[in-house]
Design an enzyme around this catalytic site. Structure first.
Site, PDB file in Angstrom:
ATOM      1  N   ARG A   1      32.002  43.147  36.073  1.00 38.81           N
ATOM      2  CA  ARG A   1      33.322  43.147  37.206  1.00 38.81           C
ATOM      3  C   ARG A   1      34.397  43.678  36.112  1.00 38.81           C
ATOM      4  O   ARG A   1      34.379  42.800  35.522  1.00 38.81           O
ATOM      5  CB  ARG A   1      33.339  42.072  37.463  1.00 38.81           C
ATOM      6  CG  ARG A   1      34.091  41.650  38.584  1.00 38.81           C
ATOM      7  CD  ARG A   1      34.436  40.259  38.994  1.00 38.81           C
ATOM      8  NE  ARG A   1      35.432  40.033  39.893  1.00 38.81           N
ATOM      9  CZ  ARG A   1      35.799  38.322  40.186  1.00 38.81           C
ATOM     10  NH1 ARG A   1      35.672  38.128  39.761  1.00 38.81           N
ATOM     11  NH2 ARG A   1      36.882  38.677  40.679  1.00 38.81           N
TER      12      ARG A   1
ATOM     13  N   ASN B   1      30.378  39.158  34.408  1.00 41.86           N
ATOM     14  CA  ASN B   1      31.277  38.513  34.759  1.00 41.86           C
ATOM     15  C   ASN B   1      31.931  37.808  33.252  1.00 41.86           C
ATOM     16  O   ASN B   1      32.122  37.258  33.337  1.00 41.86           O
ATOM     17  CB  ASN B   1      32.121  37.189  36.070  1.00 41.86           C
ATOM     18  CG  ASN B   1      32.842  37.765  36.244  1.00 41.86           C
ATOM     19  OD1 ASN B   1      34.267  37.574  35.626  1.00 41.86           O
ATOM     20  ND2 ASN B   1      33.317  36.727  37.998  1.00 41.86           N
TER      21      ASN B   1
END
Ligand code: ADP
Length: 417
Positions: free
Chosen positions: A96, A15
């Site tokens: 992500r 992420n």
């Protein structure tokens, strides 16, 4: 290079933010989190990298120049912990990605074309997509033999009914500029709605659900039989609930007024609404634990911040009860939703006429894990379920690989060369 042997397959979930990279190494099949950590303050002199693996906590402090150095540092920490990359059973890196625009919603194998499309989408998510692209490019350079897969935060809401996805604005302009309600935190909303069905032992198809993802970012969704029919975030993650630093819903007139009267630039207004609004903007605190302390100490601004937060949350719950017509289960998740019993109580108190009755004792219990917090007689069941976006992303990646017939771990791949 050694073979992966019997190591369970793992996915490295990344992420990537503008100055941080969060990561977790997950076994998608068992759900075990093998390792996790974060690199923070990338580009500053005071960068820090942390890795938790087994019972080891490794830490490195000192300047980490960019995202490439950040990821290399992570792998050095893995080596330092005695976990060699080619023995980790790594089958994919899952990224992500916040915004997939209109076209991108399935987990998508990274290639040059995808990077180009994500770059084109940057104006839709200027704060989120560019760092994700950076993370993807770096990971592709460092791990060229591992499939890289983008998983989109907007994916779950791709098929929102038109009535909830459409803004009542000029149709041609909306079309030309891809303006619609996209929704975010989709990985979490999907995961939680599936977990709720599993917890209750009821098929997902039979449940009408409201999911309240209350973290620093916060969003609500209404879900019928596993398919979302409404969600509180829109074109960007700014719409909807009051959040840690974001305003949520505001009259768009505020933007024009500030531009004209206060001569604020678009960037200033955006930054104010994104970073200096919400609970922080009103109460001076982002963390609910501190907010409660200040309320106890008599801070009126902390009280107001909390009251505005709860008021908005109750409005959305009421709206989604009406959208659904009949609701079976409401589930709280994420940092605030999982941990803050007062928020859960204040969000639902007095709603017995609408079918919601909390069990105060269960709600106040410090238990962790998936749990019931409504009274036996409550027509609507209320749950708390910890979210696990990393696991959901890892599973999405492994399913995408299985679909493509690619299941061998990197070690095996390397050995096979
Ligand atoms: P993010 O959106 O960054 O993933 P999280 O879901 O981790 O956020 O939520 C972080 C927030 O959760 C913190 O800012 C804090 O307000 C809240 N939080 C965490 N632990 C507690 C707790 N024990 N009690 C109340 N609030 C908590």
């Amino acid at each position: 290079m050694t073979t992966a042997g019997a190591a369970p397959r793992t996915v490295l979930v990344l992420n990537s933010g503008s100055s941080s990279v969060k990561f977790q190494l997950v076994e998608p099949d068992s759900g075990v989190s093998v390792a996790s950590g974060i690199v923070e303050r990338i580009g500053e002199d005071t960068s820090s990298a942390k890795l938790k693996i087994g019972d080891q906590d490794l830490h490195r402090a000192g300047a980490i120049a960019d995202h490439e150095a950040a990821l290399r540092t992570v792998f050095e920490l893995f080596e330092e912990a005695g976990a060699h990359l080619d023995s980790l059973g790594l089958v994919a890196v899952g990224h992500r990605v916040v915004h997939g625009g209109r076209a991108l919603f399935r987990p998508t194998r990274v290639d040059d074309a995808l990077i180009a499309r994500l770059t084109e989408l940057a104006p839709l998510a200027p704060l989120h997509n560019p760092p994700a692209v950076l993370g993807i490019e770096v990971a592709c350079r460092i791990l060229p033999d591992i499939p890289q897969i983008a998983v989109f935060d907007t994916a779950f809401f791709h098929d929102l009914p038109a009535a909830s996805a459409t803004y009542a604005i000029d149709r041609d302009i909306a079309d030309q500029w891809q303006i619609r309600r996209y929704g975010f935190h989709g990985t979490s909303h999907r995961y939680i709605s599936e977990q709720a069905a599993q917890f209750l032992g009821v098929p997902l198809e039979n449940l009408n659900q409201i999911v309240l993802h209350l973290g620093n970012g916060a969003s609500a969704s209404a879900i019928v039989g596993g398919r979302p029919v409404d969600t509180s975030m829109g074109l960007t993650p700014m719409e909807g609930l009051v959040m840690g630093t974001r305003s949520g819903d505001v009259d768009p007139g505020i933007v024009f007024y500030l531009a004209r009267a206060a001569h604020m630039s678009v960037e200033d207004i955006e930054s104010m609404l994104n970073r200096r609004s919400g609970v922080l903007g009103l109460g001076g605190e982002i963390d609910f634990r501190e907010l409660h302390r200040q309320i106890t100490d008599g801070s009126e601004q902390a009280r107001l911040a909390y009251d505005v937060y709860i008021h908005r949350l109750r409005k959305y719950i009421g709206a989604y009860l009406a959208v659904l017509g009949s609701t079976d289960v409401i589930t709280f998740t994420a940092g605030v939703g999982e941990n803050d019993a007062a928020v859960r109580r204040d969000a639902l108190t007095g709603l017995a006429p609408l079918g919601i009755e909390l069990d105060e004792h269960l709600n106040d219990s410090p238990a962790r894990g998936a749990r019931l917090i409504s009274a036996d007689k409550s027509p609507i069941t209320v749950l708390v379920i910890p979210t696990n976006e990393e696991l959901a992303i890892a599973r999405a990646c492994s399913e995408a690989l299985d679909d493509a017939g690619e299941e061998r771990a990197w070690g095996e791949r390397g050995a096979a060369k």
